[in-house]
Write a protein that holds these residues in place. Sequence first.
Motif, mmCIF file in Angstrom:
data_model
loop_
_atom_site.group_PDB
_atom_site.id
_atom_site.type_symbol
_atom_site.label_atom_id
_atom_site.label_comp_id
_atom_site.label_asym_id
_atom_site.label_seq_id
_atom_site.Cartn_x
_atom_site.Cartn_y
_atom_site.Cartn_z
ATOM 1 N N VAL A 178 0.734 -1.184 0.020
ATOM 2 C CA VAL A 178 -0.021 -0.041 0.188
ATOM 3 C C VAL A 178 0.742 1.277 0.003
ATOM 4 C CG1 VAL A 178 -1.707 1.281 1.154
ATOM 5 C CG2 VAL A 178 -2.059 -1.305 1.041
ATOM 6 N N GLU A 179 1.784 1.325 0.707
ATOM 7 C CA GLU A 179 2.739 2.626 1.086
ATOM 8 C C GLU A 179 4.195 2.309 0.502
ATOM 9 O OE1 GLU A 179 2.477 2.668 5.186
ATOM 10 O OE2 GLU A 179 0.819 4.289 5.112
ATOM 11 N N GLY A 180 4.538 1.225 -0.037
ATOM 12 C CA GLY A 180 5.930 0.929 -0.501
ATOM 13 C C GLY A 180 7.009 1.246 0.356
ATOM 14 N N LYS A 181 6.657 0.800 1.756
ATOM 15 C CA LYS A 181 7.604 0.862 2.728
ATOM 16 C C LYS A 181 7.067 -0.081 3.830
ATOM 17 C CE LYS A 181 6.055 5.232 4.918
ATOM 18 N NZ LYS A 181 6.209 6.471 5.358
ATOM 19 N N LEU A 182 7.768 -0.588 4.866
ATOM 20 C CA LEU A 182 7.452 -0.943 5.761
ATOM 21 C C LEU A 182 6.852 -0.329 6.716
ATOM 22 C CD1 LEU A 182 10.624 -3.149 7.205
ATOM 23 C CD2 LEU A 182 8.629 -4.313 5.944
ATOM 24 N N PRO A 183 5.618 -0.606 7.404
ATOM 25 C CA PRO A 183 4.942 0.052 8.389
ATOM 26 C C PRO A 183 5.444 0.711 9.321
ATOM 27 C CG PRO A 183 3.610 -1.890 7.767
ATOM 28 C CD PRO A 183 5.117 -2.108 7.456
ATOM 29 N N SER A 184 5.316 2.289 9.679
ATOM 30 C CA SER A 184 6.110 2.758 10.662
ATOM 31 C C SER A 184 5.811 2.204 12.056
ATOM 32 C CB SER A 184 5.616 4.339 10.684
ATOM 33 O OG SER A 184 4.134 4.402 10.982
ATOM 34 N N GLY A 185 4.672 1.495 12.443
ATOM 35 C CA GLY A 185 4.353 1.029 13.855
ATOM 36 C C GLY A 185 4.634 -0.638 13.931
ATOM 37 N N MET A 186 5.450 -1.079 12.776
ATOM 38 C CA MET A 186 5.518 -2.509 12.693
ATOM 39 C C MET A 186 6.036 -2.947 14.031
ATOM 40 S SD MET A 186 7.366 -4.693 9.700
ATOM 41 C CE MET A 186 7.572 -6.469 10.076
ATOM 42 N N LEU A 187 7.233 -2.558 14.484
ATOM 43 C CA LEU A 187 7.710 -2.870 15.662
ATOM 44 C C LEU A 187 7.030 -2.898 16.800
ATOM 45 C CD1 LEU A 187 10.504 -3.863 16.958
ATOM 46 C CD2 LEU A 187 11.027 -1.485 17.222
ATOM 47 N N THR A 188 6.260 -1.495 17.049
ATOM 48 C CA THR A 188 5.294 -1.429 18.349
ATOM 49 C C THR A 188 4.260 -2.673 18.257
ATOM 50 O OG1 THR A 188 5.585 0.726 18.332
ATOM 51 C CG2 THR A 188 3.722 -0.001 19.666
ATOM 52 N N TYR A 189 3.736 -2.803 16.765
ATOM 53 C CA TYR A 189 2.572 -3.847 16.694
ATOM 54 C C TYR A 189 3.196 -5.203 17.088
ATOM 55 C CZ TYR A 189 -0.838 -6.611 14.005
ATOM 56 O OH TYR A 189 -1.678 -7.507 13.802
ATOM 57 N N GLY A 190 4.280 -5.715 16.430
ATOM 58 C CA GLY A 190 4.843 -6.790 16.542
ATOM 59 C C GLY A 190 5.149 -7.304 18.301
ATOM 60 N N LEU A 191 5.849 -6.246 18.673
ATOM 61 C CA LEU A 191 6.053 -6.465 20.265
ATOM 62 C C LEU A 191 4.721 -6.505 21.053
ATOM 63 C CD1 LEU A 191 9.021 -3.912 20.736
ATOM 64 C CD2 LEU A 191 9.093 -6.361 20.753
ATOM 65 N N SER A 192 3.797 -5.798 20.739
ATOM 66 C CA SER A 192 2.597 -5.590 21.196
ATOM 67 C C SER A 192 2.044 -7.210 21.398
ATOM 68 C CB SER A 192 1.526 -4.774 20.725
ATOM 69 O OG SER A 192 2.096 -3.358 21.286
ATOM 70 N N LEU A 193 1.820 -7.412 20.131
ATOM 71 C CA LEU A 193 1.247 -8.910 19.728
ATOM 72 C C LEU A 193 1.949 -10.179 20.658
ATOM 73 C CD1 LEU A 193 -0.943 -10.521 18.374
ATOM 74 C CD2 LEU A 193 0.374 -10.838 16.524
#
Length: 472
Positions: free
Chosen positions: A41-56
């Motif tokens: 969608v954005e052509g890059k890794l999501p900015s909140g990917m690390l936060t999202y992954g750590l949360s899960l």
Amino acid sequence: MSEASAAPVPMPAKRRGAQLVMLAAAVLIVMGAYANVGLAVEGKLPSGMLTYGLSLAVLMSVAYLVLAKFAPWADPLILPLVTLVNGLGLVMIYRLELAEMAGASSANQIMWTAVGVVMFAVTLIVIRDHRMLQRLTYTAGAVGLVLLAAPALLPGSISEVQGAKIWIRLGGFSIQPGEFAKLALVVFFAGYLVAKRDVLALAGRRLLFIDLPRARDLGPVLIVWVVSLGVLVFEKDLGTSLLLFGTFVAMLYIATQRTSWVLIGILLFCFGAFVAGQLFDHVGARFDAWLDPSNAIYYGNDPVCEPGGAVNSMCGKSYQVMQGLFGLGAGGILGTGLGQGHPDLIPLSFSDFIFDALGEEIGLTGLMALLMIYALIVERGLRTSIAARDPFSKLLAGGLSFILAWQVFIIVGGVTNLIPLTGLVTPFMSQGGSALLANWILIALLVRMSDAARRPPPQAIQNEGLTQVFQR
């Protein structure tokens, strides 16, 4: 052997390690899907990917630690499978949020997932022995009926959404009590059928190759049938009505092993559906939309029919179903790829139609894999039912497993036009708090019963040596 000398057998380290590896694999798969959406969608890794992954990862680690402490012998597959499905739902809601789909909020869904994991943990900690629920049989039944009837008794301004009276909304807080009512009623059904199964299993007259029950024993199934029709008539909730009656008939069959109860249930359901379709417009409209899905009407400049907007009857009886079918058709066998479809064109794609929205991007192949994951969760629950050591546990585990499978069938069948659309949501995937919390509690109960069924008998270490005495 004294109680002091008895100790539960600890779960082997290999089993705990395998469960942790599967849980980590589920989180990694979800993170890969999340990254895929961002790149597409954005052509890059999501900015909140690390936060999202750590949360899960933190949430599921908490669930794992609680399970390892309080239910160490539980089936090791259940938690990783549920984590995978829940995580894919979060990814799809994030995808819809990027597509600016009105109502989609990945942050809210992560919050509800966190609350669901807390409820999972609390259920395991509080209910150390699920057999205590048998003592609450009639209390659970009363609670279930109150929760089920509450929306119908409240004013429409508090309980009605899109014609169905299934909510309780106070200020900014809303809850769907029917989602919790189904758990309470399954507990009631299990306790009641354990007490009455010998009577209900008695045969009356024989018709062809089927032993029919005695006429005086038809009371319970007729009462549940009437209650389910009441939900359909007064709350306009076809999904809960079908879920409630189908679950009771299935548990009645498990308890008695009488095929005649299934046939009676099918006949009652068909008769009730026919009469309701003739007498009530909202039921008839569902059947009309199912029989003729091409009846969708699109009013070009009407904002209520615009993709992503609210949908009402002006959009045609089958507008939602047709848009979902178009999405599935566009996905084909392999899908367009995560982040590369147009799920925002499907109304309510973050709730009722998330299965169709996901199907456009992962294709028929991906959807079959998703259904296999659901089937594995149900299979592990049924395995628990078979392994259970007492009748109440067998019925409760069987009922909870069936209600999960039945809900998946009803919603998937509805959005693919196999059966009339009912308004249920896809377990663990659709956006919303009530269904997610109720389903996490359901999984906690299955995990608790699985632990009891798979746990070896207590050990006694004799003073003379290492001789083990097993008690049943």
